[in-house]
Design a protein around this motif. Structure first.
Motif, short mmCIF file in Angstrom:
data_model
loop_
_atom_site.label_atom_id
_atom_site.label_comp_id
_atom_site.label_asym_id
_atom_site.label_seq_id
_atom_site.Cartn_x
_atom_site.Cartn_y
_atom_site.Cartn_z
N UNK A 135 -5.71 0.79 3.88
CA UNK A 135 -6.16 2.16 4.07
C UNK A 135 -7.65 2.20 3.79
N UNK A 136 -8.45 2.32 4.84
CA UNK A 136 -9.90 2.30 4.69
C UNK A 136 -10.48 3.66 4.36
N UNK A 137 -9.75 4.71 4.76
CA UNK A 137 -10.23 6.06 4.51
C UNK A 137 -9.05 7.01 4.56
N UNK A 138 -9.04 7.99 3.67
CA UNK A 138 -8.02 9.03 3.71
C UNK A 138 -8.61 10.33 3.19
N UNK A 139 -8.27 11.41 3.86
CA UNK A 139 -8.74 12.73 3.45
C UNK A 139 -7.57 13.70 3.52
N UNK A 140 -7.88 14.96 3.45
CA UNK A 140 -6.85 15.99 3.51
C UNK A 140 -6.13 15.99 4.85
N UNK A 141 -6.84 15.56 5.91
CA UNK A 141 -6.27 15.65 7.25
C UNK A 141 -6.09 14.31 7.95
N UNK A 142 -6.89 13.30 7.60
CA UNK A 142 -6.94 12.07 8.38
C UNK A 142 -6.78 10.83 7.51
N UNK A 143 -6.25 9.77 8.10
CA UNK A 143 -6.19 8.48 7.43
C UNK A 143 -6.53 7.40 8.45
N UNK A 144 -7.36 6.46 8.05
CA UNK A 144 -7.71 5.31 8.89
C UNK A 144 -7.12 4.05 8.29
N UNK A 145 -6.35 3.34 9.10
CA UNK A 145 -5.82 2.04 8.72
C UNK A 145 -6.64 0.95 9.38
N UNK A 146 -6.95 -0.10 8.64
CA UNK A 146 -7.63 -1.27 9.18
C UNK A 146 -6.63 -2.42 9.24
N UNK A 147 -6.44 -2.96 10.43
CA UNK A 147 -5.55 -4.10 10.64
C UNK A 147 -6.41 -5.35 10.85
N UNK A 148 -6.21 -6.37 10.02
CA UNK A 148 -6.95 -7.63 10.17
C UNK A 148 -5.95 -8.77 10.35
N UNK A 149 -6.28 -9.68 11.23
CA UNK A 149 -5.46 -10.87 11.43
C UNK A 149 -6.37 -12.08 11.52
N UNK A 150 -5.97 -13.16 10.89
CA UNK A 150 -6.72 -14.41 10.96
C UNK A 150 -5.77 -15.57 10.78
N UNK A 151 -6.22 -16.75 11.17
CA UNK A 151 -5.39 -17.92 10.98
C UNK A 151 -5.81 -19.07 11.85
N UNK A 152 -4.92 -20.04 11.91
CA UNK A 152 -5.17 -21.24 12.72
C UNK A 152 -3.83 -21.80 13.19
N UNK A 153 -3.72 -22.07 14.48
CA UNK A 153 -2.50 -22.65 15.05
C UNK A 153 -2.86 -23.79 16.00
N UNK A 154 -3.86 -24.56 15.62
CA UNK A 154 -4.33 -25.64 16.47
C UNK A 154 -5.47 -25.17 17.36
#
Length: 275
Positions: A135-154
């Motif tokens: 949850x990167x930001x939340x207020x009385x009316x709004x919320x922002x979610x940040x989705x991060x993905x990383x890794x290695x599969x060859x």
């Protein structure tokens, strides 16, 4: 049979939860009705994982998965919390087996990922996939979610990406720019976005985007839909390969509310932040 036995012996599963106080993150306040706990899921499996005796950096053969995500305990109402939690789970489970079947649980996701690793006879070293939801930001009316993905599969290099998703904290509805800005906002938002983009990339107002290495059609800047709401403006992110080669990395920039105030109607959920 031996490989399966080693896989079971090497597999581990850890799910933990802890209450999260809602602090200020990077200057973007976390407030309003949102309450959450942070959960972590981890599993590793393969013929030679780190917890198997005799494993070294040279002979390791293992796949590991780590997921960190919020469980929304309370929002504007129970239905909103449920809707946001369901979206988070859907994104965490974004994967499929060779027949295209998606996983139904985090355990199934881990099993599929490990099975994919074990199905590649020449796979050596460590495959990794990490997904982090914040949850990167939340207020009385709004919320922002940040989705991060990383890794290695060859392959030649690891993978990574980040995207934002905005919700109405009181209804659980996912919001887009069309919900937050006036009709016909695109041209003026693109102009404001280009200024912020050029500043983030150290480009002058007259520098050619194409000559600088970017892949905008007709050498004309255009914002994307990877946008989040913060306390000071709208944050945009271009991931690697989206508008530039991998070596140039991602580009993130914030368009301040002052720069687009006339695009925010009084009826918008952004109005309370921008005014």
């Amino acid at each position: 049979m031996l490989a399966k036995a080693m896989l079971l012996a090497a597999s581990l599963l850890l799910v933990t939860g802890c209450k999260l106080e809602l602090p200020s993150l990077g200057g973007n306040s976390i407030s309003g009705p949102l309450k959450l706990e942070t959960l972590t899921f981890e599993r590793a499996g393969g013929p030679q994982c780190p917890d198997v005796e005799g494993t070294t950096p040279e002979n390791i053969r293992c796949a590991s998965l780590r997921l960190t995500y919020p469980n929304i305990v309370a929002a504007g109402n129970p239905a909103a919390a449920t809707a946001i939690n369901q979206y988070i789970q859907t994104q965490l489970l974004e994967y499929s087996d060779p027949e295209g079947k998606p996983p139904a649980t985090l355990e199934e996701l881990a099993s599929m990922f490990i099975a994919d690793y074990n199905s590649v006879p020449e796979a050596m070293g460590l495959w990794e996939m990490e997904r982090d939801v914040e949850v990167s930001f939340a207020s009385k009316h709004l919320v922002t979610l940040t989705f991060r993905e990383s890794g290695y599969t060859g392959g030649a290099h690891p993978f990574s990406g980040q995207r934002y998703v905005v919700f109405d904290v009181n209804t659980g509805k996912q919001l887009t720019l069309n919900d937050l800005l006036i009709a016909g906002y695109a041209e003026r938002l693109n102009a404001a976005g280009e200024q912020a983009f050029r500043q983030a990339r150290g480009l002058t107002a007259k520098a050619s985007l194409e000559e600088a290495g970017f892949w905008f059609a007709n050498d004309t800047f255009k914002i994307n839909t990877n946008v989040g709401v913060l306390s000071n403006g709208l944050v945009f992110n271009f991931n690697p390969y989206e508008i530039a080669p991998y070596a140039m990395g991602p580009t993130e920039f914030t368009v301040s509310y002052d720069a687009i105030n006339d695009l925010i109607p009084d009826t918008s959920l952004l109005a309370a932040l921008a005014r």
